[in-house]
Design a protein around this motif. Structure first.
Motif, PDB file in Angstrom:
ATOM      1  N   MET A   1       0.821  -1.213   0.000  1.00  0.00           N
ATOM      2  CA  MET A   1       0.000   0.000   0.000  1.00  0.00           C
ATOM      3  C   MET A   1       0.860   1.270   0.000  1.00  0.00           C
ATOM      4  O   MET A   1       0.589   2.235   0.698  1.00  0.00           O
ATOM      5  N   ARG A   2       1.866   1.267  -0.857  1.00  0.00           N
ATOM      6  CA  ARG A   2       2.746   2.426  -0.947  1.00  0.00           C
ATOM      7  C   ARG A   2       3.001   2.816  -2.404  1.00  0.00           C
ATOM      8  O   ARG A   2       4.079   3.291  -2.757  1.00  0.00           O
ATOM      9  N   SER A   3       1.987   2.640  -3.251  1.00  0.00           N
ATOM     10  CA  SER A   3       2.155   2.923  -4.677  1.00  0.00           C
ATOM     11  C   SER A   3       1.887   4.374  -5.042  1.00  0.00           C
ATOM     12  O   SER A   3       2.421   4.890  -6.022  1.00  0.00           O
ATOM     13  N   GLY A   4       1.009   5.037  -4.292  1.00  0.00           N
ATOM     14  CA  GLY A   4       0.576   6.384  -4.652  1.00  0.00           C
ATOM     15  C   GLY A   4      -0.585   6.427  -5.627  1.00  0.00           C
ATOM     16  O   GLY A   4      -1.027   7.507  -6.020  1.00  0.00           O
ATOM     17  N   LEU A   5      -1.103   5.263  -6.022  1.00  0.00           N
ATOM     18  CA  LEU A   5      -2.228   5.228  -6.968  1.00  0.00           C
ATOM     19  C   LEU A   5      -3.542   5.545  -6.257  1.00  0.00           C
ATOM     20  O   LEU A   5      -3.779   5.115  -5.127  1.00  0.00           O
ATOM     21  N   PHE A   6      -4.402   6.260  -6.948  1.00  0.00           N
ATOM     22  CA  PHE A   6      -5.708   6.633  -6.409  1.00  0.00           C
ATOM     23  C   PHE A   6      -6.560   5.388  -6.205  1.00  0.00           C
ATOM     24  O   PHE A   6      -6.539   4.455  -7.019  1.00  0.00           O
ATOM     25  N   ASN A   7      -7.313   5.379  -5.132  1.00  0.00           N
ATOM     26  CA  ASN A   7      -8.193   4.264  -4.802  1.00  0.00           C
ATOM     27  C   ASN A   7      -9.492   4.382  -5.598  1.00  0.00           C
ATOM     28  O   ASN A   7     -10.272   5.307  -5.386  1.00  0.00           O
ATOM     29  N   TYR A   8      -9.735   3.430  -6.489  1.00  0.00           N
ATOM     30  CA  TYR A   8     -10.915   3.525  -7.347  1.00  0.00           C
ATOM     31  C   TYR A   8     -12.210   3.610  -6.565  1.00  0.00           C
ATOM     32  O   TYR A   8     -13.187   4.228  -7.015  1.00  0.00           O
TER      33      TYR A   8
ATOM     34  N   LEU B   1      -1.072  10.222  -6.201  1.00  0.00           N
ATOM     35  CA  LEU B   1      -1.117  10.993  -4.959  1.00  0.00           C
ATOM     36  C   LEU B   1       0.264  11.380  -4.455  1.00  0.00           C
ATOM     37  O   LEU B   1       0.427  12.413  -3.783  1.00  0.00           O
ATOM     38  N   PHE B   2       1.273  10.545  -4.739  1.00  0.00           N
ATOM     39  CA  PHE B   2       2.631  10.813  -4.273  1.00  0.00           C
ATOM     40  C   PHE B   2       3.575   9.868  -5.013  1.00  0.00           C
ATOM     41  O   PHE B   2       3.140   8.883  -5.625  1.00  0.00           O
ATOM     42  N   PRO B   3       4.888  10.152  -4.985  1.00  0.00           N
ATOM     43  CA  PRO B   3       5.842   9.263  -5.653  1.00  0.00           C
ATOM     44  C   PRO B   3       5.814   7.872  -5.035  1.00  0.00           C
ATOM     45  O   PRO B   3       5.609   7.715  -3.825  1.00  0.00           O
ATOM     46  N   PRO B   4       6.039   6.832  -5.823  1.00  0.00           N
ATOM     47  CA  PRO B   4       6.021   5.462  -5.300  1.00  0.00           C
ATOM     48  C   PRO B   4       6.964   5.300  -4.113  1.00  0.00           C
ATOM     49  O   PRO B   4       8.118   5.748  -4.140  1.00  0.00           O
ATOM     50  N   GLY B   5       6.446   4.685  -3.045  1.00  0.00           N
ATOM     51  CA  GLY B   5       7.240   4.406  -1.868  1.00  0.00           C
ATOM     52  C   GLY B   5       7.349   5.546  -0.882  1.00  0.00           C
ATOM     53  O   GLY B   5       7.925   5.370   0.205  1.00  0.00           O
ATOM     54  N   ALA B   6       6.792   6.719  -1.209  1.00  0.00           N
ATOM     55  CA  ALA B   6       6.962   7.888  -0.340  1.00  0.00           C
ATOM     56  C   ALA B   6       6.219   7.745   0.973  1.00  0.00           C
ATOM     57  O   ALA B   6       6.680   8.234   2.006  1.00  0.00           O
ATOM     58  N   LYS B   7       5.073   7.092   0.950  1.00  0.00           N
ATOM     59  CA  LYS B   7       4.320   6.921   2.180  1.00  0.00           C
ATOM     60  C   LYS B   7       3.274   5.825   2.009  1.00  0.00           C
ATOM     61  O   LYS B   7       3.110   5.270   0.921  1.00  0.00           O
ATOM     62  N   PHE B   8       2.559   5.547   3.089  1.00  0.00           N
ATOM     63  CA  PHE B   8       1.491   4.547   3.092  1.00  0.00           C
ATOM     64  C   PHE B   8       0.162   5.208   2.734  1.00  0.00           C
ATOM     65  O   PHE B   8      -0.178   6.269   3.251  1.00  0.00           O
ATOM     66  N   ASP B   9      -0.587   4.569   1.851  1.00  0.00           N
ATOM     67  CA  ASP B   9      -1.954   4.999   1.570  1.00  0.00           C
ATOM     68  C   ASP B   9      -2.715   3.791   1.052  1.00  0.00           C
ATOM     69  O   ASP B   9      -2.408   3.258  -0.019  1.00  0.00           O
TER      70      ASP B   9
END
Length: 414
Positions: free
Chosen positions: A163-170, A203-211
């Motif tokens: 869960m650290r990809s930065g991709l938007f949750n559909y 949402l953010f660069p890959p690996g930058a944070k948890f989402d």
């Protein structure tokens, strides 16, 4: 709870790093047969081959009964089944309330239930098996397997599972929410789900944070299909459920729901009114949340996914890969961590799930070899908190006060 897409955004909660402290013995004294059950609860047992421990003392059982009933009243939960086991201290398996409000049919431990985001533990296990076979590497980028992913040349399979990809949750997309609630029996394809996600910027660069994002698991499901040459459902059934002996767990193709099952009650509807969601199509959750199981199977799976070992001592994935799965970097929840498709809350390792009408919690405490499974037939929040979390907290306050399954009212995962 507001009747918006916010509720559908959830599917799990992230949690804390692995704890190995001993469970207090006071909560786990063994005894003989339990006393007669109150009329509002039904005693149950798992199959003899999997359940060879004695019951908790009557005093502890009464405490747990009172705690579970208290949460039911507070959160207006129709029905719940709780299973709690440790091999040398005792067990507690009880069902409370009703499986069907219309008929008054009681809740029982043999019912099939939708398990929502607990599906993620099965999907990630499938991926890790294929990694062990050398068919992929966790640090491969997703563009090697799926085209058209934003930042796909930078996002790794490890980041998707963690869960650290930065991709938007559909499932946060407003158009998705309208499509689902306007016709909850409609099927969705994985590509349709990704389309909802990819219309949004990363949402953010890959690996930058948890989402926490369900989009990540849809992509991993496609990776499993690409690597195996099988549908995700077929691969999971043959290579995860079969070896684990999970005969009452399935990955549905559509809206099928084996009998007997509980009816589910949700207010995630177009009008916001409570409806029965048992015949809704869970394909919108697919690799992130479509699966079905029961108490007995989840008891076995809790230990398997947390330790890497099957009941007969075999393993589904290698010890080295299991170690990577259980590496749980911090999340946005204070003191919490999320590994590869698995969380750890104060030492309880596993996952929870939420799908309209149903919630579940399946966790294992290695220090006490204790398993907790909670299955309920509503997903309606109580003051911003999922009822499965309320049950987990109330139960563990009694049996493992040094390891309380506590989460904030606004979980990091959706």
């Amino acid at each position: 709870m507001p009747h918006t897409s916010a509720r559908l955004r959830r599917g799990a909660v992230a949690a804390a790093a692995v704890g190995m402290l001993a469970l207090p013995a006071a909560g786990w004294t063994t005894t003989g047969p339990p006393p007669a059950s109150p009329s509002s609860a039904s005693p149950s047992s798992a199959s003899p081959s999997r359940d060879d421990v004695r019951d908790l003392t009557p005093a502890v059982r009464r405490q747990l009964d009172a705690a579970v009933r208290g949460v039911m009243r507070e959160a207006n939960v129709p029905g719940v089944t709780v299973g709690l086991w440790t091999p040398d201290k005792g067990r507690y398996v009880r069902s409370f309330g009703v499986a069907d409000r219309a008929t008054g049919r009681p809740m029982s431990s043999d019912l099939y239930m939708r398990i929502g985001s607990e599906t993620k533990t099965f999907t990630v296990t499938a991926l890790l098996e294929l990694v062990d076979q050398g068919k992929a590497g966790l640090d491969d980028t997703i563009d090697q397997y799926v085209d058209g992913v934003p930042n796909g040349d930078r996002i790794t399979l490890r980041q998707l599972a963690g869960m650290r990809s930065g991709l938007f949750n559909y499932s946060e997309d407003d158009d998705f929410f309208k499509a689902l609630t306007s016709d909850p029996r409609r099927p969705f394809t994985p590509r349709q789900l990704l389309d909802y996600a990819f219309r949004h910027p990363v949402l953010f660069p890959p690996g930058a944070k948890f989402d926490y994002s369900n989009t990540n698991l849809i992509l991993l499901g496609l990776v499993v299909e690409r690597l195996s040459g099988l549908s995700l459902a077929d691969y999971v059934h043959r290579n995860v459920l079969g070896p684990a002996g999970l005969d009452h767990t399935l990955f549905p193709a559509g809206d099928e729901f084996p009998a007997p099952h509980a009816q589910g009650y949700t207010n995630q509807t177009a009008t916001g009114r409570v409806e029965d969601s048992a015949d809704w199509n869970p394909s919108w959750g697919w690799a992130a949340g479509a699966m079905i199981s029961d108490l007995d199977d989840l008891r076995v799976w809790a230990r398997t996914v947390a330790t890497g070992q099957l009941p007969d001592g075999r393993t589904l994935i290698s010890p080295a890969t299991q170690k990577q799965r259980l590496t749980t970097p911090p999340t946005t929840v204070p003191g919490a961590g999320y590994g590869l498709g698995i969380f750890d809350v104060q030492g309880w390792i596993g996952h929870n799930g939420s799908l309209p009408g149903y919630e579940s919690l399946t966790v294992y405490l290695p220090s006490a070899r204790a398993t907790l499974v909670v299955l309920l037939n509503t997903d309606i929040d109580h003051r911003g908190t999922e009822p499965s979390t309320l049950f987990g907290e109330a139960i563990t306050k009694i049996v493992s006060p040094d390891h309380v399954f506590d989460l904030p009212a606004e979980p990091a995962a959706r």
